[in-house]
Design a protein around this motif. Structure first.
Motif, PDB file in Angstrom:
ATOM      1  N   ALA A  18       0.837  -1.205   0.000  1.00 38.96           N
ATOM      2  CA  ALA A  18       0.000   0.000   0.000  1.00 38.96           C
ATOM      3  C   ALA A  18       0.868   1.249   0.000  1.00 38.96           C
ATOM      4  O   ALA A  18       0.565   2.228  -0.690  1.00 38.96           O
ATOM      5  N   GLY A  19       1.975   1.231   0.750  1.00 37.71           N
ATOM      6  CA  GLY A  19       2.875   2.387   0.773  1.00 37.71           C
ATOM      7  C   GLY A  19       3.475   2.661  -0.594  1.00 37.71           C
ATOM      8  O   GLY A  19       3.530   3.804  -1.056  1.00 37.71           O
ATOM      9  N   THR A  20       3.910   1.580  -1.272  1.00 38.74           N
ATOM     10  CA  THR A  20       4.496   1.751  -2.608  1.00 38.74           C
ATOM     11  C   THR A  20       3.455   2.285  -3.585  1.00 38.74           C
ATOM     12  O   THR A  20       3.736   3.175  -4.389  1.00 38.74           O
ATOM     13  N   GLN A  22       0.833   4.000  -2.892  1.00 41.10           N
ATOM     14  CA  GLN A  22       0.530   5.399  -2.562  1.00 41.10           C
ATOM     15  C   GLN A  22       1.532   6.334  -3.241  1.00 41.10           C
ATOM     16  O   GLN A  22       1.157   7.373  -3.776  1.00 41.10           O
ATOM     17  N   ALA A  23       2.825   5.934  -3.225  1.00 46.03           N
ATOM     18  CA  ALA A  23       3.836   6.771  -3.873  1.00 46.03           C
ATOM     19  C   ALA A  23       3.592   6.848  -5.377  1.00 46.03           C
ATOM     20  O   ALA A  23       3.755   7.914  -5.987  1.00 46.03           O
TER      21      ALA A  23
ATOM     22  N   ASP B   3       8.606   5.011   1.239  1.00 45.28           N
ATOM     23  CA  ASP B   3       7.617   5.237   0.186  1.00 45.28           C
ATOM     24  C   ASP B   3       6.650   6.336   0.589  1.00 45.28           C
ATOM     25  O   ASP B   3       6.284   7.177  -0.225  1.00 45.28           O
ATOM     26  N   LEU B   4       6.271   6.320   1.869  1.00 51.28           N
ATOM     27  CA  LEU B   4       5.297   7.324   2.315  1.00 51.28           C
ATOM     28  C   LEU B   4       5.924   8.715   2.344  1.00 51.28           C
ATOM     29  O   LEU B   4       5.275   9.698   1.991  1.00 51.28           O
ATOM     30  N   ASP B   6       8.400   9.634   0.404  1.00 53.24           N
ATOM     31  CA  ASP B   6       8.499   9.949  -1.030  1.00 53.24           C
ATOM     32  C   ASP B   6       7.184  10.513  -1.524  1.00 53.24           C
ATOM     33  O   ASP B   6       7.139  11.501  -2.260  1.00 53.24           O
ATOM     34  N   SER B   7       6.123   9.842  -1.093  1.00 55.28           N
ATOM     35  CA  SER B   7       4.788  10.228  -1.542  1.00 55.28           C
ATOM     36  C   SER B   7       4.465  11.650  -1.108  1.00 55.28           C
ATOM     37  O   SER B   7       3.916  12.439  -1.881  1.00 55.28           O
ATOM     38  N   LEU B  10       6.425  14.032  -3.315  1.00 56.73           N
ATOM     39  CA  LEU B  10       5.841  14.158  -4.654  1.00 56.73           C
ATOM     40  C   LEU B  10       4.619  15.066  -4.622  1.00 56.73           C
ATOM     41  O   LEU B  10       4.460  15.951  -5.473  1.00 56.73           O
ATOM     42  N   MET B 120      -1.447   7.753   6.766  1.00 59.32           N
ATOM     43  CA  MET B 120      -0.932   6.395   6.712  1.00 59.32           C
ATOM     44  C   MET B 120       0.314   6.265   7.582  1.00 59.32           C
ATOM     45  O   MET B 120       0.483   5.283   8.305  1.00 59.32           O
TER      46      MET B 120
END
Lengths: 129, 130
Positions: A18-20, A22-23, B3-4, B6-7, B10, B120
């Motif tokens: 889910a984290g990936t 989301q990115a 990832d979060l 990074d998100s 972005l 999250m």
């Protein structure tokens, strides 16, 4: 110890997935007006999930061998989503991305809830509450 | 967790780019009656930098709209030439408003995703709490 239990491994995998995702969705939305950008997505968790023991590990035959690192239980290769594009070659649809984002959020919440309740079960079995 | 974050990076780049686009649109609208004003065009491009997440967006160099300026007949205007005409601006209010709507929509989408990534990661950190 915890990642060896299948349920923890699965919850960990789903949360990471889910984290990936989301990115990926955030990148699509940030580039919603960039000319020539193609929307991307990663494969669904359920389609690519592998149970532990299903995958081929490098076998240790001697004590000195380094263990192969534990791979993620799913694949995260990006794939371009083809859809009706704008005249400037951009194929991001904001509505589509919002749907994906909501889906990602609920999957992430699900993973965390499963993780927490399994943690509670272990605590109970240890005699603590 | 990377990832979060990074998100979030972005989404923040998207917010910055859309805000800059909205600023140029506001300049265009403010100058709709300025003689000789050419409307500014904002373009988006991928940010190529070693810092920050891959795939971030930024605004490219500002370009001016090269379409012909309309001639306005007003002999009493101080900038009018011998025939009584002076240059107007090539800002079209309808285009600017439509563009502003789109920028606002994209801004809100980025903001929503930023907030979601924040929720999250807070959920993850809450696992540490009893």
């Amino acid at each position: 110890m915890f990642e060896k239990l299948e349920i923890f491994r699965m919850a960990h995998g789903l949360a990471t997935h889910a984290g990936t995702r989301q990115a990926v969705v955030a990148r699509n939305v940030a580039n919603a007006d960039t000319p020539g950008y193609r929307a991307q997505d990663i494969a669904a968790f359920a389609d690519t999930y592998r149970k532990s023991g299903d995958e081929m590990h490098l076998r240790k035959t001697r004590e000195g061998h380094l263990p192969a690192c534990d791979p993620l239980p799913f694949r995260t290769d990006l794939q371009a989503v083809d859809g009706p594009g704008e005249p400037n070659g951009n194929s991001v649809s904001l509505e589509e991305e919002m749907l994906k984002a909501a889906d990602t959020k609920s999957k992430h919440d699900l993973a965390l809830a499963v993780y927490r309740s399994s943690l509670g079960i272990i605590r109970t079995s240890l005699g603590r509450s | 967790m990377t990832d979060l974050s990074d998100s979030r990076g972005l989404s923040a780049s998207g917010l910055r780019a859309q805000a800059e686009r909205l600023r140029h649109l506001a300049e265009n609208i403010a100058n709709v009656d300025t003689p000789g004003y050419r409307r500014k065009l904002t373009s988006f491009e991928a940010e190529l930098s070693s810092r920050g997440p891959e795939g971030a967006v930024r605004t490219g160099p500002v370009r001016l709209d090269r379409t012909e300026l309309p001639k306005i007949y007003d002999p009493s205007h101080p900038m009018a030439d011998a025939t009584g005409y002076h240059d107007g601006s090539n800002v079209n209010l309808i285009i600017e408003i439509a563009d502003a709507r789109e920028a606002q929509r994209s801004y809100e989408a980025n903001l929503k995703l930023f907030d979601q990534a924040r929720q999250m990661s807070r959920g993850l950190l809450d696992l540490l709490r009893r």
